[in-house]
Design a protein around this motif. Structure first.
Motif, PDB file in Angstrom:
ATOM      1  N   UNK A 188       0.832  -1.203   0.000  1.00  0.00           N
ATOM      2  CA  UNK A 188       0.000   0.000   0.000  1.00  0.00           C
ATOM      3  C   UNK A 188       0.870   1.258   0.000  1.00  0.00           C
ATOM      4  N   UNK A 189       2.050   1.190   0.634  1.00  0.00           N
ATOM      5  CA  UNK A 189       2.976   2.324   0.548  1.00  0.00           C
ATOM      6  C   UNK A 189       3.391   2.560  -0.905  1.00  0.00           C
ATOM      7  N   UNK A 190       3.640   1.490  -1.628  1.00  0.00           N
ATOM      8  CA  UNK A 190       4.001   1.612  -3.038  1.00  0.00           C
ATOM      9  C   UNK A 190       2.850   2.208  -3.836  1.00  0.00           C
ATOM     10  N   UNK A 191       1.629   1.790  -3.517  1.00  0.00           N
ATOM     11  CA  UNK A 191       0.460   2.341  -4.212  1.00  0.00           C
ATOM     12  C   UNK A 191       0.309   3.831  -3.930  1.00  0.00           C
ATOM     13  N   UNK A 192       0.434   4.211  -2.655  1.00  0.00           N
ATOM     14  CA  UNK A 192       0.270   5.625  -2.311  1.00  0.00           C
ATOM     15  C   UNK A 192       1.372   6.484  -2.928  1.00  0.00           C
ATOM     16  N   UNK A 193       2.599   5.945  -2.974  1.00  0.00           N
ATOM     17  CA  UNK A 193       3.684   6.699  -3.607  1.00  0.00           C
ATOM     18  C   UNK A 193       3.388   6.925  -5.084  1.00  0.00           C
ATOM     19  N   UNK A 194       2.837   5.917  -5.737  1.00  0.00           N
ATOM     20  CA  UNK A 194       2.472   6.075  -7.145  1.00  0.00           C
ATOM     21  C   UNK A 194       1.358   7.100  -7.312  1.00  0.00           C
ATOM     22  N   UNK A 195       0.366   7.063  -6.436  1.00  0.00           N
ATOM     23  CA  UNK A 195      -0.753   7.998  -6.540  1.00  0.00           C
ATOM     24  C   UNK A 195      -0.318   9.444  -6.330  1.00  0.00           C
ATOM     25  N   UNK A 196       0.801   9.642  -5.628  1.00  0.00           N
ATOM     26  CA  UNK A 196       1.256  11.012  -5.382  1.00  0.00           C
ATOM     27  C   UNK A 196       1.772  11.687  -6.644  1.00  0.00           C
ATOM     28  N   UNK A 197       2.066  10.903  -7.682  1.00  0.00           N
ATOM     29  CA  UNK A 197       2.565  11.485  -8.937  1.00  0.00           C
ATOM     30  C   UNK A 197       1.611  11.150 -10.084  1.00  0.00           C
ATOM     31  N   UNK A 198       0.331  11.176  -9.787  1.00  0.00           N
ATOM     32  CA  UNK A 198      -0.697  10.913 -10.799  1.00  0.00           C
ATOM     33  C   UNK A 198      -0.772  12.105 -11.755  1.00  0.00           C
ATOM     34  N   UNK A 199      -0.421  11.923 -13.025  1.00  0.00           N
ATOM     35  CA  UNK A 199      -0.439  13.067 -13.957  1.00  0.00           C
ATOM     36  C   UNK A 199      -1.841  13.559 -14.278  1.00  0.00           C
ATOM     37  N   UNK A 200      -2.861  12.806 -13.944  1.00  0.00           N
ATOM     38  CA  UNK A 200      -4.225  13.251 -14.203  1.00  0.00           C
ATOM     39  C   UNK A 200      -4.677  14.299 -13.191  1.00  0.00           C
ATOM     40  N   UNK A 201      -4.038  14.305 -12.013  1.00  0.00           N
ATOM     41  CA  UNK A 201      -4.426  15.254 -10.975  1.00  0.00           C
ATOM     42  C   UNK A 201      -3.620  16.545 -11.036  1.00  0.00           C
ATOM     43  N   UNK A 202      -2.343  16.412 -11.423  1.00  0.00           N
ATOM     44  CA  UNK A 202      -1.486  17.597 -11.518  1.00  0.00           C
ATOM     45  C   UNK A 202      -0.627  17.488 -12.764  1.00  0.00           C
ATOM     46  N   UNK A 203      -0.510  18.574 -13.470  1.00  0.00           N
ATOM     47  CA  UNK A 203       0.315  18.583 -14.679  1.00  0.00           C
ATOM     48  C   UNK A 203       1.710  19.135 -14.424  1.00  0.00           C
ATOM     49  N   UNK A 204       1.948  19.656 -13.223  1.00  0.00           N
ATOM     50  CA  UNK A 204       3.234  20.286 -12.923  1.00  0.00           C
ATOM     51  C   UNK A 204       4.095  19.418 -12.004  1.00  0.00           C
ATOM     52  N   UNK A 205       3.977  18.104 -12.117  1.00  0.00           N
ATOM     53  CA  UNK A 205       4.783  17.200 -11.294  1.00  0.00           C
ATOM     54  C   UNK A 205       6.228  17.279 -11.762  1.00  0.00           C
ATOM     55  N   UNK A 206       7.125  17.504 -10.830  1.00  0.00           N
ATOM     56  CA  UNK A 206       8.534  17.679 -11.175  1.00  0.00           C
ATOM     57  C   UNK A 206       9.264  16.343 -11.190  1.00  0.00           C
ATOM     58  N   UNK A 207      10.451  16.359 -11.783  1.00  0.00           N
ATOM     59  CA  UNK A 207      11.281  15.151 -11.814  1.00  0.00           C
ATOM     60  C   UNK A 207      11.716  14.758 -10.407  1.00  0.00           C
ATOM     61  N   UNK A 208      11.914  15.755  -9.537  1.00  0.00           N
ATOM     62  CA  UNK A 208      12.302  15.461  -8.159  1.00  0.00           C
ATOM     63  C   UNK A 208      11.193  14.724  -7.418  1.00  0.00           C
ATOM     64  N   UNK A 209       9.947  15.101  -7.675  1.00  0.00           N
ATOM     65  CA  UNK A 209       8.823  14.418  -7.030  1.00  0.00           C
ATOM     66  C   UNK A 209       8.723  12.969  -7.498  1.00  0.00           C
ATOM     67  N   UNK A 210       8.914  12.763  -8.796  1.00  0.00           N
ATOM     68  CA  UNK A 210       8.873  11.391  -9.302  1.00  0.00           C
ATOM     69  C   UNK A 210      10.037  10.572  -8.766  1.00  0.00           C
ATOM     70  N   UNK A 211      11.196  11.200  -8.623  1.00  0.00           N
ATOM     71  CA  UNK A 211      12.344  10.479  -8.063  1.00  0.00           C
ATOM     72  C   UNK A 211      12.088  10.095  -6.612  1.00  0.00           C
ATOM     73  N   UNK A 212      11.502  11.011  -5.845  1.00  0.00           N
ATOM     74  CA  UNK A 212      11.179  10.709  -4.454  1.00  0.00           C
ATOM     75  C   UNK A 212      10.181   9.554  -4.373  1.00  0.00           C
ATOM     76  N   UNK A 213       9.181   9.581  -5.246  1.00  0.00           N
ATOM     77  CA  UNK A 213       8.201   8.491  -5.268  1.00  0.00           C
ATOM     78  C   UNK A 213       8.869   7.174  -5.650  1.00  0.00           C
ATOM     79  N   UNK A 214       9.777   7.218  -6.630  1.00  0.00           N
ATOM     80  CA  UNK A 214      10.490   6.003  -7.024  1.00  0.00           C
ATOM     81  C   UNK A 214      11.355   5.459  -5.907  1.00  0.00           C
TER      82      UNK A 214
END
Length: 267
Positions: free
Chosen positions: A145-171
């Protein structure tokens, strides 16, 4: 069936067999003990006769019970291995999504479906911890579920301004959760250390090229047998021998590649 359940059932079988053997042993030698009342000796004789008559049935029932227990254990281990492979594929899919520069909504949906599936397929392996008829219980492996929530934090449908740093943190969060899951999930499997591990970095093959003499003789014999018949496609033979010579680089192979090829046989 977990290892703990298996050990409990095996212990029950062992204790039952030991009790039967113990009772049979006491009944056999009861008449050798002085001072025992005749009624006790008569009962001991009947018990011994009963155990003797039922020995085959007892052994058959024990064998059938053990076969059923081990079959359930094998099915459980197979389901556990399949679930682990699914978890590994899910981890790779989620990490790949986070590593993309501009992941699309379709990429997100595909990754989310992966993690959702692996969360739900866990139900065929384990039930929730503390689950009852009235209580849902706790999911047995929360890092999923932690993996699921981390993925949901970088959902491109909710925000279009997701940065590379945010995706790296989620990864990074996905990988940390996966490593925590791996330490506990694989404990249920009966894994052992390999007998011949390779534990050094920059390892290399220690065997040298070549084969035993009998293999070379067999190779030459097969070559002579084949050369007795004319080839239907000498161009293919020359092509393959040339590739063989280039790959092996041996004098024998180079010489063989230059040999004349038998004339073409009409098809």
């Amino acid at each position: 069936m977990t290892r703990t359940s298996l050990n409990k059932k095996l212990w029950l079988v062992y204790v039952s067999i030991l009790l039967v053997i113990g009772v049979s042993f006491l009944a056999t030698f009861a008449d050798l003990v002085p001072g025992l009342p005749p009624a006790f000796l008569a009962a001991a004789g009947k018990i011994y006769k009963l155990v003797s008559d039922m020995a085959l049935l007892i052994a058959t029932l024990a064998a059938a019970y053990l076969a059923n227990v081990f079959q359930k254990r094998a099915s459980f281990v197979t389901a556990l291995e399949d679930e682990w492979r699914s978890i590994v594929r899910t981890k790779s899919a989620l990490f790949t999504f986070c590593e993309k520069q501009n992941p699309s909504a379709d990429d997100y949906i595909e990754a989310y479906c992966r993690v959702s599936e692996v969360i739900d397929t866990m139900r065929v392996v384990y039930k929730n911890a503390g689950e009852t008829d009235d209580l849902i219980g706790l999911y047995p492996y929360a890092p999923l579920h932690d993996m699921r929530r981390a993925l949901q934090s970088v959902d491109p449908r909710k925000r279009s301004n997701i940065t590379a740093e945010e995706r790296k943190l989620a990864g990074d969060a996905i990988m940390q959760s996966f490593f925590a899951l791996r330490e506990n999930f694989l404990e249920e499997l009966d894994l052992e250390e390999p007998r011949h591990p390779l534990l050094i970095a920059a390892g290399r093959r220690l065997k040298r090229p070549g084969a035993r003499s009998y293999a070379r003789k067999r190779q030459n014999r097969q070559r002579r047998q084949q050369d007795r018949d004319a080839s239907q496609r000498p161009d293919i033979d020359a092509f393959l021998w040339g590739l063989y010579a280039d790959e092996n680089g041996g004098a024998d192979s180079q010489e063989r590649s230059r040999e004349s090829v038998p004339p073409t046989v009409a098809r």
